[in-house]
Design an enzyme around this catalytic site. Structure first.
Site, short mmCIF file in Angstrom:
data_model
loop_
_atom_site.label_atom_id
_atom_site.label_comp_id
_atom_site.label_asym_id
_atom_site.label_seq_id
_atom_site.Cartn_x
_atom_site.Cartn_y
_atom_site.Cartn_z
N SER A 127 1.08 -1.05 0.01
CA SER A 127 0.17 0.37 -0.16
C SER A 127 0.86 1.27 -0.17
O SER A 127 1.71 1.20 0.97
CB SER A 127 -1.24 -0.24 1.28
N TYR A 152 -1.49 -1.30 10.66
CA TYR A 152 -1.93 -2.06 9.69
C TYR A 152 -1.07 -1.46 8.14
O TYR A 152 -0.53 -2.59 8.38
CB TYR A 152 -3.95 -1.45 8.80
N LYS A 156 2.41 -3.55 6.78
CA LYS A 156 3.10 -3.37 5.03
C LYS A 156 4.43 -3.10 5.12
O LYS A 156 4.82 -3.33 4.47
CB LYS A 156 1.88 -2.66 3.90
N PHE A 181 -2.87 2.85 -4.57
CA PHE A 181 -2.54 3.94 -4.20
C PHE A 181 -4.65 3.76 -3.58
O PHE A 181 -4.61 3.12 -2.50
CB PHE A 181 -2.65 4.43 -4.77
N ASN A 202 -13.46 3.17 4.14
CA ASN A 202 -12.82 4.09 2.74
C ASN A 202 -14.25 5.12 2.19
O ASN A 202 -15.32 5.05 2.81
CB ASN A 202 -11.92 2.95 1.82
N ARG A 234 -6.38 12.43 -3.59
CA ARG A 234 -6.00 10.47 -3.69
C ARG A 234 -5.92 10.39 -5.05
O ARG A 234 -6.91 11.08 -5.85
CB ARG A 234 -6.93 9.90 -2.54
N ARG A 298 -10.25 13.81 9.83
CA ARG A 298 -10.05 12.35 10.83
C ARG A 298 -7.46 12.29 10.92
O ARG A 298 -7.61 12.71 10.22
CB ARG A 298 -9.87 11.23 9.73
C1 WQD Z 1 -9.38 8.69 1.14
C2 WQD Z 1 -10.31 10.04 1.60
C3 WQD Z 1 -10.63 10.81 4.24
C4 WQD Z 1 -13.70 8.80 4.18
C5 WQD Z 1 -6.64 3.60 3.25
C6 WQD Z 1 -5.79 3.22 3.82
C7 WQD Z 1 -4.71 2.51 1.94
C8 WQD Z 1 -5.43 2.07 1.08
C9 WQD Z 1 -7.03 2.16 1.17
C10 WQD Z 1 -7.13 0.02 2.54
C11 WQD Z 1 -9.28 10.57 2.46
C12 WQD Z 1 -11.94 10.92 3.68
C13 WQD Z 1 -12.68 8.50 4.08
C14 WQD Z 1 -15.15 8.96 5.07
C15 WQD Z 1 -13.88 11.28 4.16
N1 WQD Z 1 -5.57 0.23 1.90
N2 WQD Z 1 -13.02 10.17 3.40
N3 WQD Z 1 -15.04 10.41 4.87
O1 WQD Z 1 -7.21 6.47 4.33
O2 WQD Z 1 -6.63 7.13 2.22
O3 WQD Z 1 -6.57 5.14 2.67
O4 WQD Z 1 -7.66 2.82 2.13
O5 WQD Z 1 -7.69 -0.20 1.96
O6 WQD Z 1 -3.82 1.48 2.56
O7 WQD Z 1 -4.75 3.55 4.02
O8 WQD Z 1 -8.69 5.97 1.95
O9 WQD Z 1 -11.08 5.93 1.88
O10 WQD Z 1 -10.08 6.20 4.16
O11 WQD Z 1 -9.69 8.28 2.67
O12 WQD Z 1 -13.75 11.99 3.88
O13 WQD Z 1 -16.10 8.46 5.93
O14 WQD Z 1 -11.42 10.08 2.04
O15 WQD Z 1 -10.04 11.78 5.12
O16 WQD Z 1 -8.75 12.16 2.40
P1 WQD Z 1 -7.12 6.66 2.75
P2 WQD Z 1 -10.02 6.12 2.82
#
Ligand code: WQD
Length: 346
Positions: A127, A152, A156, A181, A202, A234, A298
């Site tokens: 990741s 987590y 990795k 990503f 997510n 992202r 967050r």
């Molecule tokens: C994306 C954006 C949140 C939820 C993580 C793991 C990574 C990979 C993918 C695991 C961020 C915003 C999210 C919500 C929000 N593998 N968000 N409200 O944190 O980039 O990556 O998941 O499966 O290893 O670290 O992904 O989808 O959680 O967040 O505003 O209810 O969406 O702040 O900017 P992240 P995410």
């Protein structure tokens, strides 16, 4: 058949899409899964898509004896693709021991299975979280890795270090670590997709469950970041693009095209989108207004993550093909199928 590939965690989100791609490319896929975070009916869906139902070995790879027996039974495999791991960032912060024991024991028992049975190739599911808060963007594989915020993410990073040491000590074994990503979307058939147990962590599954009325309101975690609209950026990548990359990585190893016996590749599109881009694109694709509220940041979120994609393009002959609308419309189609009253057997 080109040969047998073991897919650990093959009933899961990225695993199941990779199994489809392996079968479509002429491989026999055998799934090792303990079904702790996935459903066996996904194998029937894979059969609906490909015409072939992969064999399932119901095995907890964190259990040394179970892993030993399973790898011995399938010692004729050409390679292993290792997805089996717990992956909820928030849960890992609360339960670090659960994550270190499960994710690392599963990997260590898998490597032992390779040594015991001469299975020489492994593809590891990693990741972009291993980069922590990046100093340079886009992120290339030469960016230094940092202590990920969550246990987590740290499993990795530690797993990659284990693989590097293992490969260095065992020159006849080869490993590729694929740093994803943000995987989103679903197979165009709408038959397989992301199936989070409980409330999604997510973004996109949270969005689609809100739109489907399963959840009430999306919380947007902060709009005070230094981005065009204040929300984090992202690199969202279609899960089917990811699946194809895994087949490319397998082919690189089984045809001995790898340049060293431990390689790392970023899997991203190279494009960064903000949270509000995702929301706006979803609203236009699904033709509905999403109920969301801006709240505080967050913990652990970084401002921006997006990939340099040249290494995977040059060495794996792979690049992403699907755009953001494809990703989001496929995720919405899957969510609607999930809610269409289809009874999912276990
Ligand atoms: C994306 C954006 C949140 C939820 C993580 C793991 C990574 C990979 C993918 C695991 C961020 C915003 C999210 C919500 C929000 N593998 N968000 N409200 O944190 O980039 O990556 O998941 O499966 O290893 O670290 O992904 O989808 O959680 O967040 O505003 O209810 O969406 O702040 O900017 P992240 P995410």
């Amino acid at each position: 058949m080109k040969g047998k590939i073991i897919v650990t965690g093959g009933c899961g989100y990225i695993g199941s899409h990779t199994v489809v791609s392996l079968i479509e490319n002429g491989y026999e896929a055998v799934v090792f899964d303990n079904l702790s975070n996935s459903k066996e009916f996904i194998l029937d869906r894979i059969k609906e898509i490909t015409g072939k139902k992969p064999r399932l070995e119901k095995v907890d790879l964190a259990d040394e004896q179970q892993a030993k027996a399973a790898y011995k039974k399938h010692r004729d495999a050409m390679a292993i693709i290792n997805f089996a791991a717990y992956k909820a960032v928030g849960e890992s912060v609360k339960e670090p021991l659960l994550y270190y024991k499960n994710n690392l024991s599963s990997l260590l028992n898998t490597l032992q299975g390779q040594v015991d049975n001469g299975i020489e190739n492994i593809i590891f599911s990693s990741s972009a979280t291993v980069y922590g808060e990046p100093d340079v963007l886009p992120i290339s594989e030469n960016n230094e890795t940092k202590r990920p915020f969550s246990p987590y993410g740290n499993t990795k990073k530690m797993a990659e270090e284990i693989l590097e040491d293992f490969s260095y000590a065992n020159s006849n074994f080869s490993a590729i670590s694929l740093r994803y990503f943000n995987p989103i979307g679903a197979h165009q058939s709408g038959l397989i997709g992301e199936f989070p147990s409980g409330t999604p962590n997510n973004l996109l599954p949270y969005v689609t469950q809100c739109a489907a009325g399963v959840l009430k309101e999306l919380q947007v975690f902060g709009n005070d970041y230094p981005s065009k609209d204040g929300t984090p950026i992202r690199d969202y990548i279609h899960v089917v693009d990811l699946a194809v990359a895994h087949v490319k990585a397998v082919e690189r190893l089984v045809t001995n095209k790898n340049k060293s016996n431990f390689e790392v590749f970023n899997l991203g599109t190279g494009n960064g989108y903000t949270v509000l881009d995702i929301i706006n694109t979803f609203e236009s694709v699904a033709n509905l207004k999403l109920n969301y509220k801006i709240v505080g940041r967050r913990e652990g979120d970084v401002t921006a993550l997006y990939a340099a994609t040249n290494l995977a393009k040059d060495e794996l002959d792979w690049q992403s093909k699907f755009d953001l609308e494809d990703m989001i419309s496929s995720a919405w189609k899957w969510e609607q199928n999930l809610r269409s009253g289809t009874k999912f057997s276990n």
